[in-house]
Design a protein around this motif. Structure first.
Motif, PDB file in Angstrom:
ATOM      1  N   VAL A  69       0.860  -1.193   0.000  1.00 25.79           N
ATOM      2  CA  VAL A  69       0.000   0.000   0.000  1.00 25.79           C
ATOM      3  C   VAL A  69       0.888   1.232   0.000  1.00 25.79           C
ATOM      4  CG1 VAL A  69      -1.813   1.288   1.182  1.00 25.79           C
ATOM      5  CG2 VAL A  69      -1.798  -1.214   1.300  1.00 25.79           C
ATOM      6  N   ALA A  70       0.584   2.180  -0.867  1.00 23.21           N
ATOM      7  CA  ALA A  70       1.357   3.424  -0.915  1.00 23.21           C
ATOM      8  C   ALA A  70       1.005   4.314   0.267  1.00 23.21           C
ATOM      9  CB  ALA A  70       1.068   4.164  -2.224  1.00 23.21           C
ATOM     10  N   GLY A  71       1.898   5.214   0.570  1.00 20.96           N
ATOM     11  CA  GLY A  71       1.622   6.177   1.633  1.00 20.96           C
ATOM     12  C   GLY A  71       0.509   7.126   1.228  1.00 20.96           C
ATOM     13  N   ALA A  72      -0.124   7.730   2.213  1.00 23.25           N
ATOM     14  CA  ALA A  72      -1.242   8.635   1.952  1.00 23.25           C
ATOM     15  C   ALA A  72      -0.765   9.924   1.290  1.00 23.25           C
ATOM     16  CB  ALA A  72      -1.966   8.958   3.257  1.00 23.25           C
ATOM     17  N   VAL A  73      -1.596  10.447   0.421  1.00 15.87           N
ATOM     18  CA  VAL A  73      -1.329  11.749  -0.191  1.00 15.87           C
ATOM     19  C   VAL A  73      -1.682  12.831   0.832  1.00 15.87           C
ATOM     20  CG1 VAL A  73      -1.941  13.337  -2.047  1.00 15.87           C
ATOM     21  CG2 VAL A  73      -1.794  10.871  -2.497  1.00 15.87           C
ATOM     22  N   VAL A  74      -0.763  13.750   1.074  1.00 17.76           N
ATOM     23  CA  VAL A  74      -0.966  14.800   2.078  1.00 17.76           C
ATOM     24  C   VAL A  74      -1.213  16.129   1.364  1.00 17.76           C
ATOM     25  CG1 VAL A  74       0.028  16.013   4.048  1.00 17.76           C
ATOM     26  CG2 VAL A  74       0.535  13.582   3.675  1.00 17.76           C
ATOM     27  N   LYS A  75      -2.271  16.789   1.760  1.00 20.64           N
ATOM     28  CA  LYS A  75      -2.605  18.090   1.174  1.00 20.64           C
ATOM     29  C   LYS A  75      -1.944  19.196   1.985  1.00 20.64           C
ATOM     30  CE  LYS A  75      -6.622  20.909  -0.151  1.00 20.64           C
ATOM     31  NZ  LYS A  75      -8.121  20.949  -0.155  1.00 20.64           N
ATOM     32  N   ASN A  76      -1.251  20.090   1.304  1.00 23.03           N
ATOM     33  CA  ASN A  76      -0.547  21.195   1.941  1.00 23.03           C
ATOM     34  C   ASN A  76       0.313  20.703   3.113  1.00 23.03           C
ATOM     35  OD1 ASN A  76      -1.826  23.050   0.209  1.00 23.03           O
ATOM     36  ND2 ASN A  76      -3.596  23.184   1.594  1.00 23.03           N
TER      37      ASN A  76
ATOM     38  N   THR B 113       3.082   0.904   3.133  1.00 24.54           N
ATOM     39  CA  THR B 113       2.960  -0.351   3.870  1.00 24.54           C
ATOM     40  C   THR B 113       3.756  -1.435   3.147  1.00 24.54           C
ATOM     41  OG1 THR B 113       0.736   0.236   4.633  1.00 24.54           O
ATOM     42  CG2 THR B 113       1.358  -2.089   4.740  1.00 24.54           C
ATOM     43  N   THR B 114       4.674  -2.053   3.863  1.00 27.54           N
ATOM     44  CA  THR B 114       5.498  -3.098   3.263  1.00 27.54           C
ATOM     45  C   THR B 114       5.456  -4.354   4.122  1.00 27.54           C
ATOM     46  OG1 THR B 114       7.512  -2.392   4.423  1.00 27.54           O
ATOM     47  CG2 THR B 114       7.069  -1.387   2.269  1.00 27.54           C
ATOM     48  N   VAL B 115       5.653  -5.472   3.478  1.00 30.63           N
ATOM     49  CA  VAL B 115       5.787  -6.745   4.183  1.00 30.63           C
ATOM     50  C   VAL B 115       7.008  -7.448   3.622  1.00 30.63           C
ATOM     51  CG1 VAL B 115       3.332  -7.002   4.659  1.00 30.63           C
ATOM     52  CG2 VAL B 115       4.264  -7.926   2.546  1.00 30.63           C
ATOM     53  N   ALA B 116       7.629  -8.284   4.430  1.00 30.10           N
ATOM     54  CA  ALA B 116       8.817  -9.028   4.004  1.00 30.10           C
ATOM     55  C   ALA B 116       8.451 -10.489   3.785  1.00 30.10           C
ATOM     56  CB  ALA B 116       9.928  -8.905   5.036  1.00 30.10           C
ATOM     57  N   ARG B 117       8.917 -11.039   2.686  1.00 29.93           N
ATOM     58  CA  ARG B 117       8.706 -12.451   2.389  1.00 29.93           C
ATOM     59  C   ARG B 117      10.053 -13.163   2.337  1.00 29.93           C
ATOM     60  NH1 ARG B 117       4.289 -11.583   3.740  1.00 29.93           N
ATOM     61  NH2 ARG B 117       2.332 -11.828   2.584  1.00 29.93           N
ATOM     62  N   PRO B 118      10.219 -14.220   3.144  1.00 26.27           N
ATOM     63  CA  PRO B 118      11.501 -14.933   3.138  1.00 26.27           C
ATOM     64  C   PRO B 118      11.667 -15.772   1.867  1.00 26.27           C
ATOM     65  CG  PRO B 118       9.922 -16.059   4.555  1.00 26.27           C
ATOM     66  CD  PRO B 118       9.251 -14.798   4.095  1.00 26.27           C
ATOM     67  N   VAL B 119      12.803 -15.613   1.220  1.00 25.46           N
ATOM     68  CA  VAL B 119      13.115 -16.387   0.020  1.00 25.46           C
ATOM     69  C   VAL B 119      14.453 -17.094   0.234  1.00 25.46           C
ATOM     70  CG1 VAL B 119      13.694 -16.278  -2.439  1.00 25.46           C
ATOM     71  CG2 VAL B 119      11.831 -14.868  -1.522  1.00 25.46           C
ATOM     72  N   VAL B 120      14.464 -18.389   0.082  1.00 25.08           N
ATOM     73  CA  VAL B 120      15.687 -19.181   0.221  1.00 25.08           C
ATOM     74  C   VAL B 120      16.411 -19.222  -1.119  1.00 25.08           C
ATOM     75  CG1 VAL B 120      16.646 -21.454   0.754  1.00 25.08           C
ATOM     76  CG2 VAL B 120      14.695 -20.589   2.055  1.00 25.08           C
ATOM     77  N   VAL B 121      17.710 -18.904  -1.108  1.00 19.45           N
ATOM     78  CA  VAL B 121      18.495 -18.902  -2.334  1.00 19.45           C
ATOM     79  C   VAL B 121      19.415 -20.117  -2.386  1.00 19.45           C
ATOM     80  CG1 VAL B 121      18.420 -16.401  -2.598  1.00 19.45           C
ATOM     81  CG2 VAL B 121      20.277 -17.437  -1.306  1.00 19.45           C
ATOM     82  N   ASP B 122      19.643 -20.592  -3.587  1.00 20.79           N
ATOM     83  CA  ASP B 122      20.566 -21.691  -3.831  1.00 20.79           C
ATOM     84  C   ASP B 122      21.636 -21.235  -4.818  1.00 20.79           C
ATOM     85  OD1 ASP B 122      19.346 -24.176  -2.481  1.00 20.79           O
ATOM     86  OD2 ASP B 122      17.640 -23.372  -3.606  1.00 20.79           O
ATOM     87  N   HIS B 123      22.740 -21.957  -4.797  1.00 27.09           N
ATOM     88  CA  HIS B 123      23.846 -21.658  -5.713  1.00 27.09           C
ATOM     89  C   HIS B 123      23.624 -22.433  -7.014  1.00 27.09           C
ATOM     90  CE1 HIS B 123      28.509 -21.650  -6.430  1.00 27.09           C
ATOM     91  NE2 HIS B 123      27.827 -21.146  -7.449  1.00 27.09           N
TER      92      HIS B 123
END
Length: 281
Positions: free
Chosen positions: A54-61, A71-81
């Motif tokens: 979700v983007a931040g709110a637009v603020v007037k003046n 709004t951000t969330v983190a998703r765990p991603v497992v990496v391989d070689h």
């Protein structure tokens, strides 16, 4: 007299071959949330990929500009070689065309593997919205149903298999930029040259970047003694990913070798931000 090789020319040839392959086949990665770069990552390490929901709110003046309301969330991603090594004969080292042929077939192999990994989360288990489409009967009018399935998703992208893509393919040269400019209400439309990495009966995908989380980096530097590698270079791809190129000489076999190496992984992001296309037998 011993053979002599122009190492810089060999590195340039192998690097440029990978760039040509990835520029043609990896634009599809732009449809995902990417956490990529030149950071060193350990095999089976976990990268927290940030998804902006979700983007931040637009603020007037506004009287203050310090707020960061996204709004951000983190998703765990497992990496391989992932590594694709290949031998280099004297003929290949001395002839650019043969060297390009050897490099290309192995660059193709690496890219195919990465695409399969990136497509692996595209299953009916992860995404409850499934659109049953017969590939061979697909037409431009069917794009409306695909768009409707992800109507509320921002930055819509479509990943279509060859048959479906060919049925909506532009008829003039000015229209062949679907991956960049999109069409039919989608911001981008990508050709999936392979779909074997997707789930059972899944042939394509529509959704926003938040649907799939992808992480990539470079392998952790090992403790190889100095001088063992003829060359080690980092190849920076146009999508921000980086691939390590290694070239070395094996004393036992008296042969030259090269490899493309990358750390890579993908996982489910936001299940509500995408839908799978299925073709039920």
């Amino acid at each position: 007299m011993a053979n002599t090789f122009d190492v810089d020319l060999i590195v340039d040839t192998i690097s440029e071959t990978l760039l040509t392959v990835t520029d043609n086949t990896l634009p599809v990665m732009s449809a995902f949330s990417l956490d990529v770069g030149v950071d060193e990552l350990k095999p089976l390490g976990t990268v927290q990929v940030e998804l902006v929901t979700v983007a931040g709110a637009v603020v007037k003046n506004p009287t203050s500009f310090g707020a960061m309301g996204a709004t951000t969330v983190a998703r765990p991603v497992v990496v391989d070689h992932y590594s694709v090594p290949f031998g280099l004969t004297a003929a290949q080292l001395n002839q650019g065309k043969k060297l390009k042929t050897q490099a290309k077939i192995h660059a193709d192999a690496l890219v195919n593997e990465l695409i399969d990994v990136a497509f692996a989360p595209m299953t009916t288990t992860n995404f409850s919205t499934a659109l049953d489409v017969v590939d061979t009967a697909f037409a431009t009018t069917d794009m409306k149903a695909l768009w409707n399935a992800v109507e509320k998703v921002k930055s819509k992208g479509a990943i279509l298999p060859g048959v479906m893509y060919s049925n909506i393919m532009p008829t003039d040269k000015n229209g062949f930029s679907l991956a960049e400019s999109g069409s039919y209400g989608f911001d981008s439309i990508h050709h999936a040259s392979r779909t074997s990495g997707m789930g059972t009966n899944v042939t394509g995908f529509v959704g926003g970047p938040a649907a799939i989380a992808v992480a990539a980096g470079l392998p952790v530097a090992d403790m190889t003694p100095e001088g063992e590698f003829i060359a080690q270079e980092v190849i920076q791809l146009s999508n921000g990913m980086a691939v390590q190129l290694n070239i070395w000489y094996d004393r036992d076999s008296r042969s030259h070798y090269a490899s493309y190496d990358v750390m890579f992984g993908a996982g489910l992001g936001d299940a509500t931000a995408g839908a799978v296309i299925i073709d039920t037998p």
